[in-house]
Scaffold this motif. Structure first.
Motif, mmCIF file in Angstrom:
data_model
loop_
_atom_site.group_PDB
_atom_site.id
_atom_site.type_symbol
_atom_site.label_atom_id
_atom_site.label_comp_id
_atom_site.label_asym_id
_atom_site.label_seq_id
_atom_site.Cartn_x
_atom_site.Cartn_y
_atom_site.Cartn_z
ATOM 1 N N LEU A 234 0.822 -1.202 0.000
ATOM 2 C CA LEU A 234 0.000 0.000 0.000
ATOM 3 C C LEU A 234 0.856 1.250 0.000
ATOM 4 O O LEU A 234 0.489 2.277 -0.586
ATOM 5 N N THR A 238 0.493 4.088 -2.992
ATOM 6 C CA THR A 238 -0.033 5.418 -2.681
ATOM 7 C C THR A 238 1.041 6.457 -2.469
ATOM 8 O O THR A 238 0.731 7.634 -2.314
ATOM 9 N N GLY A 292 -9.425 3.905 -1.668
ATOM 10 C CA GLY A 292 -8.552 2.767 -1.893
ATOM 11 C C GLY A 292 -8.317 1.991 -0.612
ATOM 12 O O GLY A 292 -8.802 2.357 0.474
#
Length: 938
Positions: A234, A238, A292
């Motif tokens: 993640l 991001t 997300g």
């Protein structure tokens, strides 16, 4: 000038790029403008504080002041270094590494207030200037200010490591700017985890653990924080920092906090009662959260952390943290609202009276805010929370969490079947009373409340139960509420209020069937104890409650009998009754155990019992000959008191019985009741000197001598009169008439002429007035005449006119005295002829009538007597002879066909005048006045 950060090299590189690519100059200018006019247009203090917090780590301090129209923002933490300066001048690049911040692109926010910002630090300083940039680039107009740094050797203020100095443009108001920053101070402390103190002018805000303190010293915010690491995938996806943080902040002032902070304010509107500050992925504008998995992970962590805010609030304030029903303001708001509600619903945070918390999903709310009720039901109702949460201000919040609110019917169901002492039930009723006052539905449901009774039972609902006013101890009465549980609410719900009297009355059915119950083997101990205690408490008197006489008690032989069929062992009554009396004697052990007045009140005889009926409907009191007495009355009684069991008295005991009756107020009253049963029965059936009292006369009633024998003189006169002993002649019924006629016909009775005439007059009046019908009385076989002699009835005549005595033998005349109008009813009663029907005479001589007014002596006599001179006048004879059959009789006066005849003598005139004036008794007075008018003179 010393250039520790090699700003000359940075300027050369930038100027070279601009020279080699003119479009690059315009791109940098446009990018810088986009930053301070777009994403950072209102973030000046936020960005400076963010950079300060990043630089300082976990204990950053920020001070904002204005000196000579120059805004100065000082902070503690890592001072400026070469990479930081490069970051400032790059617009796009950032020197933030490992969570420790430096000034980055957010520094462009300073251009909203200045064209010449400076940053000074312990390690050196840099300055930017729009004017110097124009000169260096040899351009005019708008330039990218933050691309060309110059060194400055200004030191930071003492106690701080770095300070940003911003000379304010002319269009900026310093005071207004400080006020605007003051409004953002709380936001900074909440949003920036490392920032702990903010000074703006002379105002200070600081954070102490989870509490935030305002300049006035009041704690206005509480916070909950959490942090963690994002998974590597993640982070890569991001470009987020690996560590995430969240902070929930709740204002004790309950101000509105409408947007999400990530960590600075975004445009994501929220409707939660607390503010969320979280390191969430945001779009490039920093206005919206980027959806997300990373966002979901951080929001889920925020949802889990939210209930921890509750620990910082007093219990009564915790429902302020519950999101109330509303439309979500954004997708993030929807996710947070649903998640927070679920977390709050499942987390134990509602306090119970027992101390341990319970989750709203498992909780139960009272229908009324009553701490007393909550304490009573804490161990009865599962999940019951403290009473304060029943208040209206908590209703919407707890409804949003689906917390079950109890109704009155639920409370009744909860307490049904539980075992508690009566005092506990009283406290419960007291706590429920306000609910019953305001809610009709609740009042109906409470009608099924269990009620503890004196006898140990618990009944379902108070309707019909009896609330005792008096303190009666542990009297076991089935219909009575236990005194320790009695409460006005029960009366409101249908219980009857009363004292010992009502309680005693509730035993009536039990008492009336007690003999049958006892004979069937039932234990009467409780009933006996209850009756004994209640009769004693009420002070009941004998006969006051006639049904008490049905109470089963044992007699001296051990058999069960009604109380009114028993006498006390030492009762004087026992010596006055027949030997074969059906009355029993009370068992000795009962006589010793019970108070004497209680035994007599329930009907056990000490003296004669008295029947009292306030509204008698008929002769239905089981009294001897009661029907005969009732029929003898001129009209039914409206109230009666009567002595019973008189038919059980021994014949020779009546003087003692009358003395006993006179000694007790109750029996004395019954004895003396006008037209009452007691006097009526004794007068006809008792024996005094062998005779019924009504056949005797009062010892001083001399006028009745000969007709009636005198009663014993040792009895009180009022008692003798009450039982019918006569003090005057009184003929009220055929029996009286026959008795009197028999006495007159008894030749052995020395009845004088006066008594005889009074007796005949009384008999005649009874017939005339309708008290006695002549055909209801058997005609006597003998009559007593004017001389006092007894004559066979067939030889007598009733004297109906006084002149007949001039020719009729007195031995045959039955007279009523001077009231000759009574002669005819007497003749009907005796079945005898009238004298004027038997003696029919004819006046032999003729004479002249004389007016009464012409007779001076007559006029004077009438005047002296006071009567008017009668009209007309008599026929006056020198000699008056009347022929009866074949025999002539010389008489002083006579009446023939209504015409008065008399001789001219005092005797003749006086009798004729008395008859003519209807003043027959005054005949002798007239005679004396006619002889001598001075007779009446003194």
């Amino acid at each position: 000038m010393n250039d520790p950060f090699d700003t000359a090299r940075l300027r050369h590189a930038v100027l070279s790029s601009w020279a080699s690519s003119p479009t690059r100059f315009r791109e940098d200018a446009n990018a810088e403008e986009d930053l301070y006019l777009g994403g950072y247009r209102d973030r000046l203090l936020v960005e400076l504080a963010q950079n300060a917090a990043d630089a300082a780590g976990q204990d950053a301090r920020l001070r904002v002041s204005v000196v000579d129209r120059e805004l100065r923002v000082a902070n503690t933490g890592t001072p400026l270094d070469r990479d930081g300066v490069a970051s400032l001048a790059s617009l796009r690049a950032s020197a933030k590494r490992d969570g420790v911040g430096r000034f980055g692109v957010g520094f462009a926010a300073v251009l909203t207030v200045t064209d010449a910002p400076r940053v000074v630090s312990r390690t050196g300083g840099v300055a930017f200037s729009a004017e110097r940039t124009r000169e260096a680039a040899d351009v005019t107009g708008r330039v990218p200010v933050l691309r060309l740094p110059w060194p400055t050797d200004e030191p930071p203020p003492d106690g701080f490591d770095t300070e940003v100095r911003l000379p304010l443009r002319d269009d900026v108001d310093p005071a207004a700017l400080l006020d605007e920053f003051a409004d953002q101070a709380v936001d900074l402390l909440l949003s920036l985890d490392g920032l702990t103190r903010v000074e703006i002018g002379d105002r200070v805000w600081h954070r102490d653990g989870d509490e935030l303190h305002a300049p006035d010293g009041v704690t206005r915010w509480v916070t909950v924080r959490d942090s963690g690491e994002l998974p590597a995938n993640l982070v890569a996806a991001t470009e987020q920092r690996p560590q995430w943080t969240i902070c929930w902040a709740y204002s004790t002032d309950r101000a509105e906090h409408p947007v999400l902070h990530a960590p600075t304010p975004t445009d994501e509107r929220l409707s939660l009662p607390a503010r969320l500050i979280a390191t969430l992925p945001v779009e490039t504008t920093r206005r919206r959260v980027a959806p997300g998995p990373a966002t979901d992970l951080v929001l889920d962590a925020a949802i889990r952390a939210y209930p921890r805010l509750l620990d910082h609030l007093e219990p009564a304030a915790r429902t302020n943290l519950v999101p109330l029903p509303d439309f979500p303001l954004s997708e993030v708001d929807d996710k947070l609202r649903q998640g927070v509600l679920g977390a709050l619903r499942a987390t134990p945070w509602l306090p119970r009276p027992t101390g341990d918390p319970v989750s709203p999903a498992a909780a139960a709310l009272l229908p009324v805010d009553s701490p007393a009720l909550a304490d009573l039901l804490a161990d009865v109702v599962p999940g019951l929370v403290t009473a304060e949460f029943a208040a209206p201000e908590h209703a919407a919040a707890l409804a949003a969490l689906d917390t079950r609110r109890l109704h009155a019917a639920d409370l009744v169901a909860a307490v049904t079947g539980i075992d508690r002492d009566p005092a506990w039930w009283h406290r419960l009723y007291d706590a429920l009373a306000p609910l019953a006052e305001v809610d009709a539905d609740a009042r109906e449901a409470l009608g099924a409340l269990p009620v503890p009774m004196v006898d140990g039972r618990t009944i379902p609902g108070p309707r019909g139960a009896l609330l005792i006013d008096a303190d009666l101890g542990a009297v076991a009465i089935g219909d009575a509420v236990h005194p320790d549980a009695a409460h006005p609410l029960l009366e409101r719900l249908g219980a009857r209020r009363g004292g010992a009297h009502d309680l005693l009355d509730s035993l009536r059915d039990d008492v009336e069937r007690s003999v049958d119950d006892a004979e069937s083997g039932m234990d009467l101990t409780d009933l006996h104890e209850s009756v004994r205690a209640l009769v004693d408490a009420t002070g009941a008197r004998p006969g006051e409650r006639p049904w008490l006489a049905a109470l089963a008690l044992r007699d001296s032989a051990g058999d069960w009998r009604r109380a009114d069929e028993l006498a006390l062992p030492d009762s004087p009554l026992l010596d006055l009754l027949d030997e074969d009396t059906p009355l029993g004697v009370l068992a000795d052990d009962t006589a010793r155990a019970w108070p004497r007045d209680v035994l007599t009140a329930v009907g056990v005889l000490d003296t004669f019992a008295v029947v009292v009926d306030e509204s008698p409907a008929g002769p239905d009191h089981d009294l001897a000959d009661e029907q005969d007495w009732w029929e003898s009355l001129p009209e039914p009684p409206t109230r009666m008191t009567a002595v019973r069991d008189l038919d059980l008295v021994a014949d020779d005991a009546w003087p003692a019985v009358l003395a006993l009756l006179a000694a007790s107020p109750e029996t004395w009253q019954a004895l003396h009741e006008p037209h009452g049963y007691t006097g009526w029965w004794i007068g006809r059936h008792a024996l005094l000197d062998g005779q019924p009292p009504r056949t005797l006369r009062m010892p001083d009633a001399d006028a009745l001598a000969g007709l009636y024998d005198a009663a014993p003189p040792d009895l009180a006169p009022s008692v003798l009169r009450a039982v019918g002993v006569r003090d005057h002649l009184d003929v009220t019924d055929p029996a009286d008439a026959e008795d009197l006629l028999d006495r007159l016909a008894d030749a052995d009775r020395p009845v004088g002429a006066g008594a005889t005439m009074r007796a005949h007059a009384a008999l005649a009046r009874a017939v005339r007035d309708g008290d006695v019908a002549a055909d209801e009385v058997e005609a006597p076989i003998a009559v007593r005449t004017l001389t006092g002699a007894v004559l066979p009835a067939a030889e007598g005549v009733v004297l109906d006119a006084p002149w007949v005595l001039g020719v009729l033998a007195p031995e045959r005349a039955v007279t009523v005295g001077l009231d000759f109008d009574l002669a005819e009813p007497l003749a009907d009663l005796l079945d005898l002829p009238l004298a004027t029907e038997v003696v029919v005479g004819v006046v032999r001589e003729r004479a002249e009538p004389v007016a009464w007014t012409d007779l001076g002596a007559v006029v004077d006599a009438c005047d002296l007597v006071g009567v008017p001179v009668p009209p007309g006048g008599p026929i006056v004879h020198e000699r008056l002879t009347v022929r009866i059959g074949l025999i002539d009789h010389e008489v002083p006066w006579w009446v023939d066909g209504g015409v008065v005849h008399c001789t001219d003598t005092t005797a003749g005139l006086a009798r004729a005048l008395a008859w003519a004036t209807a003043h027959w008794p005054a005949r002798h007075t007239f005679a004396a006045l006619l002889d001598d008018p001075d007779t009446l003179l003194p």
